[in-house]
Design an enzyme around this catalytic site. Structure first.
Site, PDB file in Angstrom:
ATOM      1  N   LYS A   1       0.835  -1.200   0.000  1.00 31.62           N
ATOM      2  CA  LYS A   1       0.000   0.000   0.000  1.00 31.62           C
ATOM      3  C   LYS A   1       0.871   1.251   0.000  1.00 31.62           C
ATOM      4  O   LYS A   1       2.010   1.202   0.458  1.00 31.62           O
ATOM      5  CB  LYS A   1      -0.862   0.026   1.281  1.00 31.62           C
ATOM      6  CG  LYS A   1      -1.972  -0.994   1.332  1.00 31.62           C
ATOM      7  CD  LYS A   1      -2.756  -0.851   2.641  1.00 31.62           C
ATOM      8  CE  LYS A   1      -3.879  -1.872   2.719  1.00 31.62           C
ATOM      9  NZ  LYS A   1      -4.920  -1.664   1.691  1.00 31.62           N
TER      10      LYS A   1
ATOM     11  N   ARG B   1     -10.205 -11.606   1.983  1.00 33.48           N
ATOM     12  CA  ARG B   1     -11.072 -12.644   1.417  1.00 33.48           C
ATOM     13  C   ARG B   1     -10.403 -14.012   1.455  1.00 33.48           C
ATOM     14  O   ARG B   1     -11.081 -15.038   1.473  1.00 33.48           O
ATOM     15  CB  ARG B   1     -11.481 -12.234  -0.011  1.00 33.48           C
ATOM     16  CG  ARG B   1     -10.327 -12.071  -0.961  1.00 33.48           C
ATOM     17  CD  ARG B   1     -10.717 -11.308  -2.223  1.00 33.48           C
ATOM     18  NE  ARG B   1     -10.849  -9.876  -1.980  1.00 33.48           N
ATOM     19  CZ  ARG B   1     -11.181  -8.992  -2.915  1.00 33.48           C
ATOM     20  NH1 ARG B   1     -11.421  -9.380  -4.166  1.00 33.48           N
ATOM     21  NH2 ARG B   1     -11.282  -7.714  -2.621  1.00 33.48           N
TER      22      ARG B   1
END
Ligand code: BES
Ligand code: MN
Ligand code: ZN
Length: 505
Positions: A281, A355
């Site tokens: 990120k 996920r």
């Protein structure tokens, strides 16, 4: 240090305290002055010319969360009057629970540094006033030099909630006990979210969950990295392998007592820090990724609450915990992971890690054949794009999704039903594995993540996925009963759904 709450049945005029909280409503159509809310009428006349007139002179309008203080100068027993706006009431003139909660929270924040306050808002809605007060007074001061909180002041130490005349005392004590337990659960979740990632990592988080669970008699099971390898939890192991702090899977079980009405599986994302991994990120605001375990925090706190309040629903929490780090041992874009249950996933972006750990946990949870499954996670930045910072996205099977979203609205935590469009599934097709972890497009990112999760839920189960990327963490200013940092969302939504299931199946 937590604020002490008591119930008190007394006239607002004679209640001795440092401050008395009264509710204020906006001027009705055709009038210039705000009006006192129910519960505070008996002190209006104690002020020469009326309390409302003095408040209006000070600029009070009754709009939501507005706080105006005035010195009582002996007009009432309390030293100061704190008037808090409730906002526009319903057509019949009454304030809803969320209005009372927010006003109580705003008042509690404005009363930091006060030893003893009395609140007339308990007369409008006792549980809402209790929750709003405790949540508004919350401060996370564990890492401060002293336990001083907001603006160097300690949270209000004690608040007495005045009750409606003639109300049954035992029933009110029970209402208060339950509201305090709910607020404590929210505070527990906030504490976990606010604990920095160097102290809260998978193993230490798992130990905290164990301690919290065992204290209320939950069955607790913690799978460490060896047990995860043994069990074939490839998603959790893949995401966690870049960190020296190895992943954990925590299972907490509340039996539901002698005759549980239903069984519910709760799953919460527990990424204790999300750097993005090799798909790293940007540096800006990366510190906020300490909150990437908010779903896990809420699920742990809610399961503990179910045991505390002996909810007649069997609840099993399945909580995957991992730290997503880039390193020479980290998983890579291009890796294929074999998930718990056998499905393979091609990792195209290591920042779509939630996920992956959730897939393992969901498959494990579904093995128990629950009646309902609720999963919650700070899953996508796309949730923030679609719905903003205060409204969670709720996906899942149509009926249950709408039921969960309805409770999210009713509790004031916020949540809105979102679709799982079938056409997104082929966008997750992988060249070499059963499914890829991301689509090529950023459009509909929240929905694509939901579609990915649905592959692991299977057919026929009533389930909901609550994306709380925005609502879990307040990086803006305090508002209502929500301070900066961890909010504890969606503890009260989960609790409302569980309570609904306890009553209606
Ligand atoms: N934890 C983040 C999502 C997030 C973003 C939570 C902002 C709170 C605030 C999640 O793991 C993530 O990085 N998601 C990616 C998915 C993408 C790579 C498909 C995202 O949203 O950018
Ligand atoms: Mn990520
Ligand atoms: Zn994440």
């Amino acid at each position: 240090m937590s604020t002490e709450l008591r119930i008190r049945n007394e006239s607002a005029a004679t209640a001795e305290a440092d401050a008395i909280i009264v509710g204020l409503l906006p001027a009705p159509e055709g009038s210039d002055n705000p009006v006192l809310a129910a519960g505070a009428e008996d002190i209006d006349a104690a002020f020469p010319g009326g309390l409302v007139a003095e408040l209006a002179l000070l600029g009070a309008t009754g709009k939501a969360e507005e706080v105006v203080k005035l010195v009582a100068r002996g007009a009432v027993a309390a030293t100061i009057v704190v008037a808090v706006g409730l906002g526009k009431p319903d057509a019949d003139g009454t304030s809803g629970p969320e209005q009372v909660r927010r006003a109580s929270g705003a008042a509690a924040r404005a009363l930091a540094g006060t030893a003893h306050a009395v609140s007339t808002l308990g007369r409008i809605d006792l549980p809402a006033a209790a929750e709003g007060t405790l949540l508004g007074a919350y401060e996370f001061t564990r890492y401060k030099g002293s336990d001083a909180g907001r603006n160097g002041k300690k949270p209000v130490a004690r608040v007495d909630l005045l009750t409606a005349a003639g109300a049954d005392d035992a029933a009110q004590q029970e209402q208060l006990r339950r509201a305090v337990a709910v607020a404590d659960a929210v505070r527990t979740a906030r504490d976990l979210v606010n604990t920095p990632p160097n102290e809260l990592y998978p193993a230490s988080f798992a130990e905290r969950a164990r301690t919290l669970g065992e204290a209320v008699g939950l069955q607790v099971e913690v799978l460490d990295e060896d047990a995860l390898a043994e069990g074939g939890y490839g998603g959790l192991l893949g995401v966690g392998q870049g960190s020296s702090r190895k992943p954990r899977l925590v299972r907490l079980r509340w039996s539901g007592g002698d005759s549980p009405r239903a069984t519910v599986a709760l799953v919460g994302k527990g990424v204790t820090f999300d750097t993005g991994g090799i798909s790293i990120k940007p540096a800006a605001n990366m510190d906020q990724m300490t909150s990437d375990m908010s779903g896990a925090a809420a699920v742990v706190a809610t399961t503990v609450l179910a045991a505390q309040l002996e909810l007649p629903v069997a609840v099993t929490a399945t909580v995957p915990m991992a730290e997503n780090m880039p390193s020479d041992t980290a998983y890579r874009p291009g890796d294929v992971l074999r998930m718990y249950g056998g499905k393979t996933v091609e990792v195209l972006n290591t920042d779509a890690e939630g996920r992956l750990i959730l897939a393992d946990a969901i498959v494990r949870a579904v093995q128990d054949s629950p009646d309902y499954l609720i999963e919650t996670s700070t899953l996508t930045g796309a949730q923030l794009v679609a719905l903003g910072t205060r409204t969670a996205g709720v996906m899942g099977s149509d009926e249950f999704r709408d039921r969960v979203a309805g409770h999210a609205q009713a509790t004031g935590e916020g949540g809105w039903p979102m679709p799982l469009p079938e056409h997104l599934r082929p966008e997750l097709d992988s060249r070499i594995a059963d499914i890829a972890n991301v689509t090529a497009s950023r459009f509909g990112g929240m929905l694509a993540a939901g579609v990915f999760l649905s592959e692991f839920v299977g057919e026929g189960l009533s389930w909901a996925h609550i994306d709380i990327a925005g609502p879990a963490f307040n990086s803006g200013s305090p508002w209502g009963y929500t301070g900066k940092g961890g909010t504890g969302v969606p503890v009260r939504t989960l609790w409302a759904v569980l309570s609904d299931i306890a009553e209606n199946g």
